[in-house]
Design an enzyme around this catalytic site. Sequence first.
Site, mmCIF file in Angstrom:
data_model
loop_
_atom_site.group_PDB
_atom_site.id
_atom_site.type_symbol
_atom_site.label_atom_id
_atom_site.label_comp_id
_atom_site.label_asym_id
_atom_site.label_seq_id
_atom_site.Cartn_x
_atom_site.Cartn_y
_atom_site.Cartn_z
ATOM 1 C CB CYS A 171 2.990 -1.937 13.722
ATOM 2 S SG CYS A 171 3.094 -1.600 11.957
ATOM 3 C CB CYS A 209 6.312 -2.890 16.262
ATOM 4 S SG CYS A 209 8.011 -2.454 15.828
ATOM 5 C CB CYS A 262 7.163 -5.060 8.529
ATOM 6 S SG CYS A 262 8.501 -4.213 9.411
ATOM 7 C CB CYS A 266 2.797 7.445 3.582
ATOM 8 S SG CYS A 266 3.256 6.156 4.738
ATOM 9 C CD GLU A 318 -2.770 -1.180 2.501
ATOM 10 O OE1 GLU A 318 -3.783 -1.876 2.419
ATOM 11 O OE2 GLU A 318 -2.518 -0.476 3.491
ATOM 12 C CB CYS A 344 1.334 5.857 11.542
ATOM 13 S SG CYS A 344 2.524 6.935 10.810
HETATM 14 N N1 SAH Z 1 9.498 0.288 9.936
HETATM 15 C C1 SAH Z 1 9.658 1.702 9.965
HETATM 16 C C2 SAH Z 1 8.690 2.462 9.072
HETATM 17 C C3 SAH Z 1 7.237 2.063 9.047
HETATM 18 S S1 SAH Z 1 6.166 2.504 10.355
HETATM 19 C C4 SAH Z 1 9.561 2.213 11.382
HETATM 20 O O1 SAH Z 1 9.160 1.461 12.247
HETATM 21 O O2 SAH Z 1 9.939 3.356 11.626
HETATM 22 C C5 SAH Z 1 5.990 4.235 10.432
HETATM 23 C C6 SAH Z 1 5.716 4.741 11.825
HETATM 24 O O3 SAH Z 1 4.413 4.387 12.302
HETATM 25 C C7 SAH Z 1 6.680 4.167 12.861
HETATM 26 O O4 SAH Z 1 7.093 5.183 13.731
HETATM 27 C C8 SAH Z 1 5.801 3.177 13.578
HETATM 28 O O5 SAH Z 1 6.303 2.827 14.829
HETATM 29 C C9 SAH Z 1 4.497 3.897 13.626
HETATM 30 N N2 SAH Z 1 3.348 3.047 13.935
HETATM 31 C C10 SAH Z 1 3.225 1.719 13.724
HETATM 32 N N3 SAH Z 1 2.023 1.282 14.143
HETATM 33 C C11 SAH Z 1 1.371 2.349 14.634
HETATM 34 C C12 SAH Z 1 0.085 2.524 15.194
HETATM 35 N N4 SAH Z 1 -0.756 1.521 15.326
HETATM 36 N N5 SAH Z 1 -0.256 3.780 15.597
HETATM 37 C C13 SAH Z 1 0.600 4.801 15.450
HETATM 38 N N6 SAH Z 1 1.821 4.705 14.910
HETATM 39 C C14 SAH Z 1 2.211 3.479 14.511
#
Ligand code: SAH
Length: 367
Positions: free
Chosen positions: A135, A132, A128, A121, A108, A359
Amino acid sequence: MPKPGELILESPRRPKPPLHWSDLSVAQRKEKIVELGLPGFRADQISRHWYSRLSDQPETWTDMPESLRTEVKEKFFPELMTSIKSLSCDNGTTVKQVWKLFDGVLVESVLMRYPDRVTMCISSQAGCGMNCPFCATGQGGLTRNLTTAEIVEQVLAGARALARGEIAGGVGRVNNLVFMGMGEPMANYSSVIEAIRRLTDEPPAGLGMSARGITVSTVGLVPRIKQLADEGLPVTLAISLHAPDDELRDTLVPINTRFKVSEVLDAAWYYAAKTGRRISIEYALIKDINDQAWRADLLGELLSGHLVHVNLIPLNPTPGSKWTASRPEDEREFVRRLKNHGVAVTVRDTRGREIDGACGQLAASAK
Ligand code: SAH
Protein backbone atom coordinates in the site's frame (compact mmCIF):
# COMPACT_ATOMS: atom_id res chain seq x y z
CA MET A 1 10.21 6.10 6.80
CA PRO A 2 9.21 3.17 9.00
CA LYS A 3 11.21 -0.05 8.82
CA PRO A 4 9.49 -3.11 7.32
CA GLY A 5 6.90 -4.47 9.73
CA GLU A 6 7.20 -1.51 12.11
CA LEU A 7 3.82 -0.31 13.42
CA ILE A 8 2.83 3.18 14.56
CA LEU A 9 -0.21 2.83 16.78
CA GLU A 10 -0.28 6.29 18.38
CA SER A 11 -0.60 9.50 16.41
CA PRO A 12 2.48 11.71 16.74
CA ARG A 13 1.72 14.81 18.82
CA ARG A 14 1.10 17.77 16.54
CA PRO A 15 -0.61 21.16 16.83
CA LYS A 16 -4.39 20.73 16.69
CA PRO A 17 -6.46 22.24 13.89
CA PRO A 18 -8.76 25.09 14.95
CA LEU A 19 -12.17 24.09 16.30
CA HIS A 20 -14.89 23.70 13.66
CA TRP A 21 -18.68 23.42 13.91
CA SER A 22 -18.40 19.84 12.61
CA ASP A 23 -16.28 18.90 15.64
CA LEU A 24 -19.21 19.67 17.92
CA SER A 25 -22.19 17.52 18.87
CA VAL A 26 -25.65 19.07 18.86
CA ALA A 27 -25.47 19.64 22.62
CA GLN A 28 -21.98 21.16 22.42
CA ARG A 29 -23.09 23.52 19.64
CA LYS A 30 -25.93 24.82 21.74
CA GLU A 31 -23.56 25.30 24.71
CA LYS A 32 -21.12 27.30 22.59
CA ILE A 33 -23.90 29.48 21.25
CA VAL A 34 -25.32 30.14 24.71
CA GLU A 35 -21.78 30.94 25.96
CA LEU A 36 -21.71 33.71 23.37
CA GLY A 37 -24.87 35.13 24.94
CA LEU A 38 -27.04 34.08 22.00
CA PRO A 39 -30.37 32.26 21.97
CA GLY A 40 -30.03 28.49 21.52
CA PHE A 41 -32.08 28.38 18.31
CA ARG A 42 -29.17 30.01 16.48
CA ALA A 43 -27.32 26.68 16.69
CA ASP A 44 -30.00 24.91 14.63
CA GLN A 45 -30.08 27.79 12.22
CA ILE A 46 -26.34 27.55 11.64
CA SER A 47 -26.49 23.77 11.22
CA ARG A 48 -29.34 24.08 8.74
CA HIS A 49 -27.22 26.33 6.53
CA TRP A 50 -24.17 24.12 6.77
CA TYR A 51 -25.63 20.60 6.48
CA SER A 52 -29.11 20.95 4.94
CA ARG A 53 -28.52 23.80 2.52
CA LEU A 54 -24.85 22.91 2.09
CA SER A 55 -23.99 26.61 2.15
CA ASP A 56 -20.39 27.26 3.12
CA GLN A 57 -20.60 31.05 3.07
CA PRO A 58 -21.82 32.41 6.40
CA GLU A 59 -21.84 35.93 4.95
CA THR A 60 -24.89 34.90 2.87
CA TRP A 61 -26.90 33.61 5.86
CA THR A 62 -29.29 36.53 5.84
CA ASP A 63 -31.60 35.21 8.54
CA MET A 64 -28.88 36.26 10.98
CA PRO A 65 -27.63 39.80 11.71
CA GLU A 66 -24.47 40.69 9.82
CA SER A 67 -22.31 41.04 12.92
CA LEU A 68 -23.37 37.58 14.03
CA ARG A 69 -22.53 36.10 10.62
CA THR A 70 -19.03 37.50 10.93
CA GLU A 71 -18.62 36.24 14.48
CA VAL A 72 -19.90 32.76 13.62
CA LYS A 73 -17.63 32.48 10.63
CA GLU A 74 -14.58 33.45 12.67
CA LYS A 75 -15.38 31.22 15.63
CA PHE A 76 -16.74 28.08 14.01
CA PHE A 77 -15.87 27.94 10.35
CA PRO A 78 -12.11 28.28 9.97
CA GLU A 79 -10.79 27.09 6.64
CA LEU A 80 -9.67 23.57 7.59
CA MET A 81 -8.55 22.43 4.18
CA THR A 82 -7.86 23.89 0.78
CA SER A 83 -7.98 21.94 -2.43
CA ILE A 84 -4.54 22.08 -4.00
CA LYS A 85 -5.24 19.65 -6.80
CA SER A 86 -8.22 17.99 -8.39
CA LEU A 87 -7.75 15.12 -10.84
CA SER A 88 -10.50 13.41 -12.76
CA CYS A 89 -11.00 10.50 -15.13
CA ASP A 90 -13.89 8.37 -16.43
CA ASN A 91 -15.31 11.47 -18.17
CA GLY A 92 -15.35 13.41 -14.95
CA THR A 93 -17.25 10.82 -12.90
CA THR A 94 -14.18 9.91 -10.82
CA VAL A 95 -12.62 12.87 -9.06
CA LYS A 96 -9.68 12.82 -6.67
CA GLN A 97 -9.02 15.81 -4.42
CA VAL A 98 -5.74 16.55 -2.76
CA TRP A 99 -6.33 18.64 0.35
CA LYS A 100 -3.82 20.74 2.22
CA LEU A 101 -4.66 20.97 5.91
CA PHE A 102 -3.99 23.94 8.22
CA ASP A 103 -0.50 22.65 9.04
CA GLY A 104 0.49 21.91 5.45
CA VAL A 105 -0.24 18.18 5.75
CA LEU A 106 -1.78 16.58 2.63
CA VAL A 107 -4.66 14.10 2.46
CA GLU A 108 -6.79 12.78 -0.37
CA SER A 109 -10.40 11.86 -1.00
CA VAL A 110 -12.04 10.35 -4.07
CA LEU A 111 -15.58 10.71 -5.42
CA MET A 112 -16.90 7.98 -7.72
CA ARG A 113 -20.15 8.36 -9.56
CA TYR A 114 -21.91 5.22 -10.79
CA PRO A 115 -25.14 5.14 -12.81
CA ASP A 116 -27.21 4.64 -9.66
CA ARG A 117 -25.14 6.08 -6.82
CA VAL A 118 -22.24 8.20 -5.66
CA THR A 119 -19.58 6.71 -3.39
CA MET A 120 -16.91 8.73 -1.65
CA CYS A 121 -13.67 7.28 -0.39
CA ILE A 122 -12.29 9.37 2.46
CA SER A 123 -9.21 9.54 4.67
CA SER A 124 -9.15 9.16 8.43
CA GLN A 125 -5.45 9.88 9.01
CA ALA A 126 -2.68 11.75 7.25
CA GLY A 127 -0.47 8.82 6.29
CA CYS A 128 -0.92 5.47 8.01
CA GLY A 129 0.98 3.55 10.67
CA MET A 130 -0.04 0.06 9.57
CA ASN A 131 2.82 -0.33 7.08
CA CYS A 132 1.25 -2.85 4.69
CA PRO A 133 4.04 -3.31 2.12
CA PHE A 134 1.73 -3.28 -0.94
CA CYS A 135 0.00 0.00 0.00
CA ALA A 136 1.38 3.39 -1.04
CA THR A 137 -0.03 5.23 1.98
CA GLY A 138 1.72 2.95 4.46
CA GLN A 139 5.17 3.62 3.06
CA GLY A 140 5.51 7.11 4.50
CA GLY A 141 4.32 6.26 8.01
CA LEU A 142 1.75 8.16 10.06
CA THR A 143 1.85 11.95 10.16
CA ARG A 144 -1.20 12.51 12.36
CA ASN A 145 -4.81 11.67 13.08
CA LEU A 146 -7.45 13.79 11.38
CA THR A 147 -9.99 15.57 13.55
CA THR A 148 -13.70 14.85 13.32
CA ALA A 149 -14.27 17.99 11.26
CA GLU A 150 -11.40 17.20 8.89
CA ILE A 151 -13.12 13.89 8.15
CA VAL A 152 -16.65 15.31 7.88
CA GLU A 153 -15.58 18.19 5.68
CA GLN A 154 -14.14 15.85 3.02
CA VAL A 155 -17.66 14.49 2.58
CA LEU A 156 -19.32 17.90 2.69
CA ALA A 157 -16.97 19.16 -0.02
CA GLY A 158 -18.19 16.33 -2.25
CA ALA A 159 -21.81 16.87 -1.25
CA ARG A 160 -21.56 20.58 -2.12
CA ALA A 161 -19.94 19.91 -5.49
CA LEU A 162 -22.74 17.45 -6.29
CA ALA A 163 -25.49 19.79 -5.08
CA ARG A 164 -24.09 22.55 -7.29
CA GLY A 165 -23.97 20.31 -10.34
CA GLU A 166 -20.18 20.57 -10.53
CA ILE A 167 -19.66 16.82 -11.03
CA ALA A 168 -20.29 15.22 -14.42
CA GLY A 169 -23.77 13.69 -14.46
CA GLY A 170 -25.57 16.64 -12.94
CA VAL A 171 -26.96 17.48 -9.52
CA GLY A 172 -26.71 14.63 -7.04
CA ARG A 173 -25.87 13.57 -3.51
CA VAL A 174 -23.44 11.30 -1.70
CA ASN A 175 -25.04 7.89 -1.12
CA ASN A 176 -22.18 5.76 0.12
CA LEU A 177 -19.03 6.38 2.05
CA VAL A 178 -16.02 4.15 2.46
CA PHE A 179 -13.19 4.73 4.95
CA MET A 180 -10.74 3.32 2.43
CA GLY A 181 -8.66 6.39 1.77
CA MET A 182 -5.53 7.19 3.74
CA GLY A 183 -5.20 5.89 7.27
CA GLU A 184 -6.46 3.18 9.58
CA PRO A 185 -9.86 4.35 10.86
CA MET A 186 -9.79 2.11 13.93
CA ALA A 187 -6.50 3.71 15.01
CA ASN A 188 -8.30 7.09 15.11
CA TYR A 189 -11.36 5.65 16.75
CA SER A 190 -13.06 8.52 18.55
CA SER A 191 -12.75 11.03 15.70
CA VAL A 192 -14.03 8.48 13.20
CA ILE A 193 -17.03 7.54 15.37
CA GLU A 194 -17.86 11.19 15.98
CA ALA A 195 -17.57 11.88 12.23
CA ILE A 196 -19.97 9.01 11.49
CA ARG A 197 -22.41 10.50 13.99
CA ARG A 198 -22.23 13.92 12.32
CA LEU A 199 -22.70 12.34 8.90
CA THR A 200 -25.67 10.22 9.95
CA ASP A 201 -27.36 12.73 12.30
CA GLU A 202 -30.69 13.81 10.85
CA PRO A 203 -30.70 17.28 9.31
CA PRO A 204 -30.35 19.96 10.45
CA ALA A 205 -27.96 18.44 13.01
CA GLY A 206 -25.99 16.56 10.38
CA LEU A 207 -25.94 15.28 6.84
CA GLY A 208 -28.57 12.56 7.37
CA MET A 209 -26.70 9.78 5.57
CA SER A 210 -27.69 6.18 6.20
CA ALA A 211 -25.24 4.33 8.45
CA ARG A 212 -25.79 1.30 6.25
CA GLY A 213 -24.22 3.19 3.38
CA ILE A 214 -21.01 3.72 5.36
CA THR A 215 -18.18 1.16 5.32
CA VAL A 216 -15.38 1.22 7.87
CA SER A 217 -12.39 -0.71 6.59
CA THR A 218 -9.76 -1.98 9.02
CA VAL A 219 -6.60 -4.06 9.12
CA GLY A 220 -8.14 -5.80 12.13
CA LEU A 221 -7.64 -3.92 15.41
CA VAL A 222 -9.57 -6.49 17.42
CA PRO A 223 -10.49 -4.47 20.55
CA ARG A 224 -11.76 -1.64 18.36
CA ILE A 225 -13.86 -3.95 16.20
CA LYS A 226 -15.57 -5.19 19.36
CA GLN A 227 -16.05 -1.64 20.58
CA LEU A 228 -17.57 -0.66 17.23
CA ALA A 229 -19.95 -3.62 17.44
CA ASP A 230 -21.25 -2.26 20.76
CA GLU A 231 -21.60 1.30 19.46
CA GLY A 232 -25.10 0.81 18.01
CA LEU A 233 -24.10 2.24 14.64
CA PRO A 234 -25.11 -0.19 11.87
CA VAL A 235 -22.18 0.60 9.56
CA THR A 236 -20.66 -2.04 7.31
CA LEU A 237 -17.40 -3.49 8.57
CA ALA A 238 -14.73 -4.40 6.05
CA ILE A 239 -11.72 -6.47 7.13
CA SER A 240 -8.53 -6.20 5.08
CA LEU A 241 -7.56 -9.84 5.32
CA HIS A 242 -5.39 -10.44 2.22
CA ALA A 243 -4.23 -13.85 3.46
CA PRO A 244 -5.97 -16.74 5.22
CA ASP A 245 -2.83 -17.95 7.04
CA ASP A 246 -0.83 -16.19 9.73
CA GLU A 247 2.52 -16.86 8.13
CA LEU A 248 1.75 -14.83 5.01
CA ARG A 249 -0.52 -12.32 6.74
CA ASP A 250 2.26 -11.44 9.22
CA THR A 251 4.17 -10.00 6.26
CA LEU A 252 1.31 -8.49 4.21
CA VAL A 253 -0.59 -6.91 7.10
CA PRO A 254 1.97 -6.42 9.90
CA ILE A 255 -0.66 -5.86 12.64
CA ASN A 256 -1.24 -9.61 12.25
CA THR A 257 1.79 -10.10 14.51
CA ARG A 258 -0.48 -8.71 17.30
CA PHE A 259 -3.90 -10.01 16.24
CA LYS A 260 -4.01 -13.35 14.43
CA VAL A 261 -6.33 -14.29 11.58
CA SER A 262 -8.52 -16.37 13.92
CA GLU A 263 -8.86 -13.49 16.42
CA VAL A 264 -9.70 -11.00 13.68
CA LEU A 265 -12.34 -13.29 12.21
CA ASP A 266 -13.82 -14.01 15.65
CA ALA A 267 -14.15 -10.25 16.19
CA ALA A 268 -15.77 -9.96 12.75
CA TRP A 269 -18.32 -12.67 13.59
CA TYR A 270 -19.05 -10.91 16.86
CA TYR A 271 -19.68 -7.75 14.83
CA ALA A 272 -22.02 -9.59 12.47
CA ALA A 273 -23.92 -11.15 15.37
CA LYS A 274 -24.30 -7.83 17.21
CA THR A 275 -25.30 -5.72 14.21
CA GLY A 276 -26.84 -8.20 11.78
CA ARG A 277 -24.60 -6.66 9.14
CA ARG A 278 -22.76 -8.75 6.58
CA ILE A 279 -18.98 -8.55 6.91
CA SER A 280 -16.96 -7.57 3.90
CA ILE A 281 -13.58 -9.31 3.52
CA GLU A 282 -11.07 -7.36 1.43
CA TYR A 283 -8.49 -9.43 -0.39
CA ALA A 284 -6.04 -7.80 -2.80
CA LEU A 285 -4.99 -10.45 -5.28
CA ILE A 286 -1.21 -10.32 -5.68
CA LYS A 287 0.39 -12.44 -8.37
CA ASP A 288 2.06 -15.57 -6.93
CA ILE A 289 1.93 -14.17 -3.40
CA ASN A 290 -1.57 -14.81 -2.03
CA ASP A 291 -3.52 -16.03 -5.08
CA GLN A 292 -2.81 -19.78 -4.97
CA ALA A 293 -5.71 -22.21 -5.27
CA TRP A 294 -4.95 -23.71 -1.85
CA ARG A 295 -5.23 -20.30 -0.23
CA ALA A 296 -8.62 -19.82 -1.90
CA ASP A 297 -9.71 -23.13 -0.38
CA LEU A 298 -8.37 -22.23 3.04
CA LEU A 299 -10.13 -18.85 2.88
CA GLY A 300 -13.34 -20.58 1.78
CA GLU A 301 -13.14 -22.95 4.76
CA LEU A 302 -12.63 -20.10 7.23
CA LEU A 303 -15.55 -18.08 5.88
CA SER A 304 -18.04 -20.74 4.90
CA GLY A 305 -21.33 -20.54 6.81
CA HIS A 306 -20.79 -16.99 8.05
CA LEU A 307 -22.57 -13.73 7.19
CA VAL A 308 -19.82 -12.57 4.87
CA HIS A 309 -18.93 -11.41 1.41
CA VAL A 310 -15.49 -11.35 -0.20
CA ASN A 311 -14.30 -8.38 -2.21
CA LEU A 312 -11.33 -9.34 -4.35
CA ILE A 313 -9.27 -6.32 -5.39
CA PRO A 314 -6.84 -6.77 -8.26
CA LEU A 315 -3.67 -5.27 -6.79
CA ASN A 316 -3.20 -1.67 -7.83
CA PRO A 317 0.50 -1.33 -8.46
CA THR A 318 2.30 1.26 -6.35
CA PRO A 319 5.56 2.96 -7.29
CA GLY A 320 8.62 0.82 -6.71
CA SER A 321 6.67 -2.29 -5.73
CA LYS A 322 7.81 -5.66 -7.02
CA TRP A 323 4.24 -6.96 -6.93
CA THR A 324 1.52 -6.95 -9.56
CA ALA A 325 -2.08 -8.10 -9.94
CA SER A 326 -2.84 -11.79 -10.40
CA ARG A 327 -3.12 -13.46 -13.79
CA PRO A 328 -6.73 -13.50 -15.04
CA GLU A 329 -6.86 -17.30 -14.91
CA ASP A 330 -5.67 -17.36 -11.29
CA GLU A 331 -8.23 -14.73 -10.36
CA ARG A 332 -11.00 -16.79 -12.02
CA GLU A 333 -9.88 -19.93 -10.19
CA PHE A 334 -9.78 -18.07 -6.87
CA VAL A 335 -13.36 -16.88 -7.42
CA ARG A 336 -14.49 -20.35 -8.46
CA ARG A 337 -13.07 -22.00 -5.36
CA LEU A 338 -14.61 -19.47 -3.00
CA LYS A 339 -17.99 -19.98 -4.68
CA ASN A 340 -17.56 -23.75 -4.28
CA HIS A 341 -17.40 -23.14 -0.55
CA GLY A 342 -20.67 -21.25 -0.78
CA VAL A 343 -18.97 -17.89 -0.12
CA ALA A 344 -20.33 -14.79 -1.88
CA VAL A 345 -17.60 -13.04 -3.85
CA THR A 346 -17.20 -10.08 -6.21
CA VAL A 347 -14.18 -8.56 -7.91
CA ARG A 348 -13.79 -4.86 -7.18
CA ASP A 349 -13.32 -2.46 -10.07
CA THR A 350 -10.12 -0.46 -10.18
CA ARG A 351 -11.66 2.95 -10.70
CA GLY A 352 -9.32 5.85 -10.55
CA ARG A 353 -6.17 3.85 -11.20
CA GLU A 354 -4.84 6.26 -13.79
CA ILE A 355 -5.11 9.21 -11.39
CA ASP A 356 -3.56 7.21 -8.52
CA GLY A 357 -6.95 7.29 -6.89
CA ALA A 358 -7.57 3.56 -6.53
CA CYS A 359 -7.31 1.51 -3.33
CA GLY A 360 -3.86 1.72 -1.82
CA GLN A 361 -2.61 4.39 -4.19
CA LEU A 362 -3.33 7.46 -2.12
CA ALA A 363 -0.01 8.96 -1.22
CA ALA A 364 -0.95 12.65 -1.35
CA SER A 365 1.93 14.09 -3.27
CA ALA A 366 1.57 17.71 -4.37
CA LYS A 367 3.11 16.91 -7.74
N1 SAH B 1 -6.42 1.01 6.72
C1 SAH B 1 -7.69 0.52 6.29
C2 SAH B 1 -8.36 1.37 5.22
C3 SAH B 1 -7.54 1.91 4.08
S1 SAH B 1 -7.06 0.88 2.75
C4 SAH B 1 -7.55 -0.90 5.79
O1 SAH B 1 -6.44 -1.36 5.62
O2 SAH B 1 -8.57 -1.57 5.64
C5 SAH B 1 -8.47 0.34 1.88
C6 SAH B 1 -8.29 -1.01 1.23
O3 SAH B 1 -7.36 -0.98 0.14
C7 SAH B 1 -7.72 -2.05 2.19
O4 SAH B 1 -8.40 -3.26 2.03
C8 SAH B 1 -6.30 -2.17 1.71
O5 SAH B 1 -5.69 -3.35 2.13
C9 SAH B 1 -6.47 -2.07 0.23
N2 SAH B 1 -5.23 -1.79 -0.50
C10 SAH B 1 -4.13 -1.16 -0.04
N3 SAH B 1 -3.19 -1.09 -1.00
C11 SAH B 1 -3.71 -1.68 -2.09
C12 SAH B 1 -3.21 -1.89 -3.40
N4 SAH B 1 -2.02 -1.48 -3.77
N5 SAH B 1 -4.03 -2.54 -4.28
C13 SAH B 1 -5.25 -2.94 -3.91
N6 SAH B 1 -5.78 -2.75 -2.69
C14 SAH B 1 -5.01 -2.13 -1.78
